[in-house]
Write a protein that holds these residues in place. Structure first.
Motif, PDB file in Angstrom:
ATOM      1  N   GLU A  63      33.559  43.755  40.164  1.00 25.53           N
ATOM      2  CA  GLU A  63      33.964  42.729  40.555  1.00 25.53           C
ATOM      3  C   GLU A  63      35.598  42.523  41.105  1.00 25.53           C
ATOM      4  O   GLU A  63      35.928  41.818  41.853  1.00 25.53           O
ATOM      5  CB  GLU A  63      34.109  41.370  39.498  1.00 25.53           C
ATOM      6  N   GLN A  64      35.918  43.598  40.293  1.00 29.55           N
ATOM      7  CA  GLN A  64      37.347  44.049  40.871  1.00 29.55           C
ATOM      8  C   GLN A  64      37.603  44.527  41.738  1.00 29.55           C
ATOM      9  O   GLN A  64      38.812  45.081  43.045  1.00 29.55           O
ATOM     10  CB  GLN A  64      38.359  44.563  39.655  1.00 29.55           C
ATOM     11  N   LYS A  65      36.510  45.425  42.175  1.00 23.44           N
ATOM     12  CA  LYS A  65      36.777  46.568  43.226  1.00 23.44           C
ATOM     13  C   LYS A  65      36.835  45.537  44.549  1.00 23.44           C
ATOM     14  O   LYS A  65      37.659  46.486  45.661  1.00 23.44           O
ATOM     15  CB  LYS A  65      34.832  47.045  43.698  1.00 23.44           C
ATOM     16  N   PRO A  66      36.645  44.276  45.177  1.00 21.48           N
ATOM     17  CA  PRO A  66      36.517  44.315  46.683  1.00 21.48           C
ATOM     18  C   PRO A  66      37.757  43.722  46.394  1.00 21.48           C
ATOM     19  O   PRO A  66      38.564  43.756  47.199  1.00 21.48           O
ATOM     20  CB  PRO A  66      35.710  43.095  47.310  1.00 21.48           C
ATOM     21  N   MET A  67      38.471  43.261  45.446  1.00 17.24           N
ATOM     22  CA  MET A  67      39.796  42.784  45.308  1.00 17.24           C
ATOM     23  C   MET A  67      40.811  44.010  45.206  1.00 17.24           C
ATOM     24  O   MET A  67      41.968  43.280  46.457  1.00 17.24           O
ATOM     25  CB  MET A  67      40.177  42.369  43.815  1.00 17.24           C
ATOM     26  N   PHE A  68      40.684  44.661  45.002  1.00 21.42           N
ATOM     27  CA  PHE A  68      41.813  45.939  45.482  1.00 21.42           C
ATOM     28  C   PHE A  68      41.579  46.112  46.929  1.00 21.42           C
ATOM     29  O   PHE A  68      42.333  46.701  47.507  1.00 21.42           O
ATOM     30  CB  PHE A  68      41.132  47.598  44.694  1.00 21.42           C
ATOM     31  N   GLU A  69      40.466  46.685  47.568  1.00 24.47           N
ATOM     32  CA  GLU A  69      40.421  46.482  48.613  1.00 24.47           C
ATOM     33  C   GLU A  69      41.067  45.295  49.813  1.00 24.47           C
ATOM     34  O   GLU A  69      41.867  45.881  50.748  1.00 24.47           O
ATOM     35  CB  GLU A  69      38.970  46.397  49.262  1.00 24.47           C
ATOM     36  N   ARG A  70      40.955  44.478  49.251  1.00 22.98           N
ATOM     37  CA  ARG A  70      41.453  43.200  50.207  1.00 22.98           C
ATOM     38  C   ARG A  70      43.055  43.729  49.784  1.00 22.98           C
ATOM     39  O   ARG A  70      43.557  43.163  50.992  1.00 22.98           O
ATOM     40  CB  ARG A  70      41.115  41.630  49.864  1.00 22.98           C
TER      41      ARG A  70
END
Length: 400
Positions: free
Chosen positions: A351-358
């Motif tokens: 769940e956190q992975k795309p948050m880091f990317e954005r």
């Protein structure tokens, strides 16, 4: 008829956690594709209880806005702005405070609750008592008729509705209002005009709420009325004057099911949070040391998922097959607690992975997030200026 517009916001408390994501931000991401949305950093509101320590406000603002964007709030779809950068908030707050009875503020549900909860702080300040007026100004400034709240927060919006109602009653009485309303009815055409009159009579004489809703729907569909005539007829329908500030409606959101690491609600005050952008090793460590069913002292002791905080995280993150595996394995001691926690760790990290990317571009170049907020503030100010023009005119302050 004012367009559907969503206004929501948060106090700047720094980096956000998964409770914020599941409780608020996921809903914002959904709403931004359905409505015109304005999302506000409520920095003035932070001062109502933290007036004596302002050292972390600025950093908290930028950390929080980066988390909003990381969670999927899209500045191309929504206006992201800072309350204090739109001075019309202060002006409307001042004007509304002139006509808001003191007794209304003293009976707001959260007033006494907060006094009790924060008994260690001196909250005998005008700003704290007047908090609901500032909140009302935030909403009414954008004629934000939709406010996303949980069911338990609906009563808090009632004072905003009462303030709007009182404002329209006091200041919506323009000269020649009834004559202008009658002229607007004629513009609707004979058949629709007659129906409007019938519905208005039914509501005002018999209190027929269905007639009121039908009248509102009729006006919403009217194609040949100006914005001003439509506002007049909405007010005339309800027995008041011209509607200057619309009464907001709650946009009910599902209650967050996000538990903390100890089974209580996830909250910084409980020290049981996982941040939106916490590094993988820390996330894994936090979940691995979570308490489990006290009955499972040894690996081969059977347990009960209902007594285990980890099971609450499975309710949020796991599919049915994984949950069935947990129930069977825990009750039979077929799996150990670390095995049970592994799927949760994997799901949180996914769940956190795309948050880091954005978030990464804004961490590398902070001016990008500041530009987003500057654009959002300008978009918000355009709407705010329109409202304040009408408010000043209604209160005799336009001096044209």
């Amino acid at each position: 008829m004012f367009p559907d517009r969503v206004l929501s916001g948060m106090r700047p408390t720094g980096k956000l956690h998964l409770g914020h994501y599941h409780g608020v931000l996921k809903n914002w991401v959904k709403l931004q594709s359905e409505y015109e949305c304005l999302f506000m950093v409520a920095d003035w509101h932070a001062l109502t209880t933290s007036y004596d320590d302002v050292s972390i406000i600025e950093k908290s603002v930028w950390d929080m806005v980066i988390d909003w964007v990381a969670a999927g709030v899209d500045p191309a779809q929504s206006a992201i702005f800072i309350q204090s950068r739109v001075p019309e908030h202060a002006e409307l707050h001042l004007l509304l405070s002139m006509m808001t009875p003191l007794s209304w503020l003293e009976r707001v549900p959260t007033y006494k609750d907060q006094i009790d909860k924060l008994s260690h702080k001196d909250l005998g300040m005008y700003g704290f008592l007047g908090y609901p007026v500032l909140m009302s100004a935030d909403i009414l400034l954008y004629r934000g008729n939709l406010v996303p709240v949980g069911e338990d927060q609906v009563p808090h919006l009632e004072i905003t509705r009462e303030i709007a109602r009182r404002f329209n009653h006091l200041y919506g009485k323009e000269v020649g209002f009834e004559e202008k309303a009658q002229a607007a009815i004629k513009k609707m055409g004979g058949k629709k005009g007659k129906l409007y009159e019938e519905l208005r009579t039914r509501y005002q004489q018999a209190g027929d709420v269905e007639a009121l809703e039908a009248g509102r729907a009729l006006l919403a569909e009217a194609q040949n009325l100006s914005h001003g005539d439509t506002e007049r007829l909405f007010g005339y329908l309800e027995g008041g004057g011209k509607m200057i500030l619309p009464e907001c409606q709650p946009l009910l959101t599902a209650a967050s099911r996000m538990p903390g690491l100890d089974g209580q609600k996830m909250s910084k005050s409980y020290g049981n949070t996982i941040s939106l952008r916490e590094d993988a090793d820390t996330v894994a460590k936090k979940i691995k040391v979570m308490p489990t069913d006290p009955a499972r002292v040894r690996r081969n002791d059977p347990g009960d998922p209902e007594k285990c905080p980890v099971w609450q995280l499975h309710q949020v993150y796991s599919d049915d097959s994984t949950k069935n595996w947990v129930v069977e394995g825990c009750k039979s001691a077929g799996i150990g607690c670390i095995e049970c926690k592994t799927p949760v760790i994997e799901a949180v990290l996914a769940e956190q992975k795309p948050m880091f990317e954005r978030a990464q571009p804004y961490l590398e170049d902070p001016t990008l997030i500041k530009n987003i907020v500057a654009d959002g503030c300008e978009r918000a100010r355009e709407l705010a200026r329109e409202t304040m023009r009408d408010v000043r005119e209604a209160m005799g302050l336009s001096y044209t």
